[in-house]
Design an enzyme around this catalytic site. Sequence first.
Site, PDB file in Angstrom:
ATOM      1  N   GLU A 130      35.566  48.139  37.017  1.00  0.00           N
ATOM      2  CA  GLU A 130      35.155  46.752  36.809  1.00  0.00           C
ATOM      3  C   GLU A 130      34.331  46.213  37.968  1.00  0.00           C
ATOM      4  O   GLU A 130      33.801  45.099  37.884  1.00  0.00           O
ATOM      5  CB  GLU A 130      36.389  45.865  36.583  1.00  0.00           C
ATOM      6  CG  GLU A 130      37.223  45.583  37.813  1.00  0.00           C
ATOM      7  CD  GLU A 130      38.179  46.699  38.208  1.00  0.00           C
ATOM      8  OE1 GLU A 130      39.061  46.455  39.055  1.00  0.00           O
ATOM      9  OE2 GLU A 130      38.043  47.831  37.689  1.00  0.00           O
ATOM     10  N   ARG A 137      47.194  51.485  38.790  1.00  0.00           N
ATOM     11  CA  ARG A 137      47.875  50.624  39.763  1.00  0.00           C
ATOM     12  C   ARG A 137      48.666  49.543  39.037  1.00  0.00           C
ATOM     13  O   ARG A 137      48.475  49.281  37.844  1.00  0.00           O
ATOM     14  CB  ARG A 137      46.865  49.967  40.707  1.00  0.00           C
ATOM     15  CG  ARG A 137      45.836  49.055  40.044  1.00  0.00           C
ATOM     16  CD  ARG A 137      44.892  48.464  41.074  1.00  0.00           C
ATOM     17  NE  ARG A 137      43.886  47.580  40.491  1.00  0.00           N
ATOM     18  CZ  ARG A 137      42.669  47.954  40.109  1.00  0.00           C
ATOM     19  NH1 ARG A 137      42.310  49.226  40.236  1.00  0.00           N
ATOM     20  NH2 ARG A 137      41.812  47.090  39.605  1.00  0.00           N
ATOM     21  N   SER A 138      49.552  48.913  39.788  1.00  0.00           N
ATOM     22  CA  SER A 138      50.327  47.791  39.279  1.00  0.00           C
ATOM     23  C   SER A 138      49.893  46.534  40.033  1.00  0.00           C
ATOM     24  O   SER A 138      48.738  46.430  40.461  1.00  0.00           O
ATOM     25  CB  SER A 138      51.828  48.071  39.466  1.00  0.00           C
ATOM     26  OG  SER A 138      52.621  47.065  38.881  1.00  0.00           O
ATOM     27  N   GLN A 139      50.807  45.592  40.181  1.00  0.00           N
ATOM     28  CA  GLN A 139      50.626  44.403  41.010  1.00  0.00           C
ATOM     29  C   GLN A 139      51.991  44.056  41.590  1.00  0.00           C
ATOM     30  O   GLN A 139      52.985  44.719  41.286  1.00  0.00           O
ATOM     31  CB  GLN A 139      50.039  43.238  40.198  1.00  0.00           C
ATOM     32  CG  GLN A 139      48.525  43.240  40.145  1.00  0.00           C
ATOM     33  CD  GLN A 139      47.940  41.939  39.613  1.00  0.00           C
ATOM     34  OE1 GLN A 139      48.549  41.231  38.814  1.00  0.00           O
ATOM     35  NE2 GLN A 139      46.727  41.611  40.040  1.00  0.00           N
ATOM     36  N   ASN A 196      48.234  46.675  36.519  1.00  0.00           N
ATOM     37  CA  ASN A 196      47.562  45.511  37.104  1.00  0.00           C
ATOM     38  C   ASN A 196      47.224  44.487  36.009  1.00  0.00           C
ATOM     39  O   ASN A 196      47.499  43.303  36.127  1.00  0.00           O
ATOM     40  CB  ASN A 196      46.314  46.014  37.806  1.00  0.00           C
ATOM     41  CG  ASN A 196      45.480  44.951  38.471  1.00  0.00           C
ATOM     42  OD1 ASN A 196      44.723  45.252  39.386  1.00  0.00           O
ATOM     43  ND2 ASN A 196      45.545  43.709  38.055  1.00  0.00           N
ATOM     44  N   GLY A 252      47.145  42.146  44.657  1.00  0.00           N
ATOM     45  CA  GLY A 252      46.780  40.833  44.150  1.00  0.00           C
ATOM     46  C   GLY A 252      45.907  40.047  45.108  1.00  0.00           C
ATOM     47  O   GLY A 252      45.264  39.084  44.704  1.00  0.00           O
ATOM     48  N   GLU A 306      34.112  38.303  44.750  1.00  0.00           N
ATOM     49  CA  GLU A 306      33.118  39.153  44.092  1.00  0.00           C
ATOM     50  C   GLU A 306      32.516  38.516  42.847  1.00  0.00           C
ATOM     51  O   GLU A 306      31.589  39.061  42.267  1.00  0.00           O
ATOM     52  CB  GLU A 306      33.769  40.478  43.672  1.00  0.00           C
ATOM     53  CG  GLU A 306      34.273  41.314  44.820  1.00  0.00           C
ATOM     54  CD  GLU A 306      34.893  42.606  44.340  1.00  0.00           C
ATOM     55  OE1 GLU A 306      34.505  43.669  44.856  1.00  0.00           O
ATOM     56  OE2 GLU A 306      35.749  42.572  43.443  1.00  0.00           O
ATOM     57  N   ASP A 334      42.897  40.490  46.522  1.00  0.00           N
ATOM     58  CA  ASP A 334      41.622  41.193  46.588  1.00  0.00           C
ATOM     59  C   ASP A 334      40.475  40.163  46.642  1.00  0.00           C
ATOM     60  O   ASP A 334      40.154  39.570  45.632  1.00  0.00           O
ATOM     61  CB  ASP A 334      41.437  42.148  45.403  1.00  0.00           C
ATOM     62  CG  ASP A 334      41.852  41.552  44.068  1.00  0.00           C
ATOM     63  OD1 ASP A 334      42.711  40.655  44.022  1.00  0.00           O
ATOM     64  OD2 ASP A 334      41.320  42.007  43.042  1.00  0.00           O
ATOM     65  N   GLU A 365      40.717  28.592  39.448  1.00  0.00           N
ATOM     66  CA  GLU A 365      41.464  29.740  39.980  1.00  0.00           C
ATOM     67  C   GLU A 365      41.959  29.526  41.406  1.00  0.00           C
ATOM     68  O   GLU A 365      43.069  29.917  41.758  1.00  0.00           O
ATOM     69  CB  GLU A 365      40.559  30.977  39.923  1.00  0.00           C
ATOM     70  CG  GLU A 365      41.209  32.250  40.414  1.00  0.00           C
ATOM     71  CD  GLU A 365      40.225  33.406  40.476  1.00  0.00           C
ATOM     72  OE1 GLU A 365      40.696  34.562  40.542  1.00  0.00           O
ATOM     73  OE2 GLU A 365      39.008  33.164  40.469  1.00  0.00           O
TER      74      GLU A 365
END
Length: 566
Positions: free
Chosen positions: A273, A200-202, A191, A303, A527, A305, A508
């Site tokens: 995190e 995990r990855s993305q 990730n 991605g 978050e 989230d 972002e």
Amino acid sequence: MSGHAQREKEMPAHSPGERRVRAQRAPAPDVLSPADRYQELFVAVQQSRVFEDSKTFVDCAPVGEPSDILSAYRAQCEAADFDLAHFVRAHFRSLQPAPTDYESVPGQPIREHIARLWPVLTRHPDAHPPASSLLQLPHPYVVPGGRFGELYYWDSYFTMLGLAADGQDRLVGDMLENFAYLIDTYGHVPNGTRSYYLGRSQPPLFAFMVELAEAHGLARAVDHLPQLRQEHAWWMRDADGLAPGQASRRVVRLADGRLLNRFWDERDTPREESWLEDVTTARHAGREPQEVYRDLRAACESGWDFSTRWLQGAAPASAPAREDGGRRKAETAPSLASICTTDILPVDLNSFLYRLERDIAALAAQAGDAATADRFGRLAQARRDAIHALMWDEASGAYFDHDWKRAARRTCLTAACVVPLFAGLADDRRAAALADTVRRRLVAPGGLATTERASDQQWDRPNGWAPLQWMAVQGLRRHGHNELADTIAHRWLCTVAAIYEREGKLIEKYALRAVDNEATRGGLGGEYPLQDGFGWTNGVAAALLALHPSHSARDCRARLPTGQHR
């Protein structure tokens, strides 16, 4: 092009051989996460919210040996006068950047601003803090910015588009080789480059990075065939021997034998995190906490989230477009506690994997490996057929995710529907129907909406995100829907330019205007606070302006302080 960008263009990129030599010098990876390393100290810090942002502690660098710090905590924590916050300040160094690390220049055009940000967002291997959660990389890399001070997987492809547009060839090549190194070292691209992300990855975009680098003469795609095959093997792990109706990790074999993929995470504990946030969510879920944690983590692999896309109770596919741009009160949205990510076969993930399989087949044929080319060609065709059978809704004219647990197509329309066009698996008939649906239901005055539903999750209305704009624009162009592609690009560039002109920064995510006379705002929900920077916004803006060199956004400038004139 700025002078800095021109100099980078003139500097030769490292050859693959030079990069491999440098990669061999990287130290052996340290895979212990902060929760593994600090155990009950980690829980105490996150539970007590010593830092306002849960990510701050897991990104800290220890002052001394971690084992000694844990021993000291165990020796002192029962004392009546023990002060946890003081202990943490004495034994850890926060690496969070100061908000004023970079000040935009009033009156500076947006293209120059973006070009000047690349060195600000670039990190170097020799700055790696010992015994921190940061994973070592062999080459310089670009981070998103703000609280995200590490390399992220799918973000980086969109950042690389902007680097390429700005002539930053060396950085594009270095970024590609960093991802190849991650696959060689860990078997997959995590990730992000933190030990707590290794489970995990993305979205798998390495194949697109390879294509980008080859298009700019920075790499030969066939040289990365081993990494492409390794990434595919990682996503397909446990597929062999999987019986109909069974799932294992990221692979699901449906009752009819079709094989598709879902998002997953190797761990079923709270995200390090976001530890306290996840514990709170699980407490309200009414089911096993481990299931909730896994679904939260899996959504992070996507991605997206987070989004109502991953929740039970989303709006039906037949919902009409709303005159107010889809805004409805967040209270009506389902709770994050209803998250069910691992029940869902996502259309974007499977489209990316189709593209990966297709590229492996083509490169294997180029390399003279006919057996591999045939095998992956058949895998790609089978996946394409499954996507069209399970995820295409003829009545709605759109692609939707599939709930494999309920054997039913999901009903929430999201911008992920454009990825089959971007990945090259849609036919012209479906592309035309989808273009009409996107125009009617997802295009807002400020760009392409993320979903039809408003909520307090950041991957929902009213927010728009740079990567979705790029994939929509490119996917629609692939099928000749240039007018709609240009509309999305124009509206997004106007959104980015409006914030830049008013506030002197790129961010972002953006809250898309629901009506033309509404002011442009930064994105809502999520978050953590809205982040400045910002890698993929910079990259997509630069790439879109390269495609539209006469667009008015190119001339927008950060507003001068009162009393000054251009």
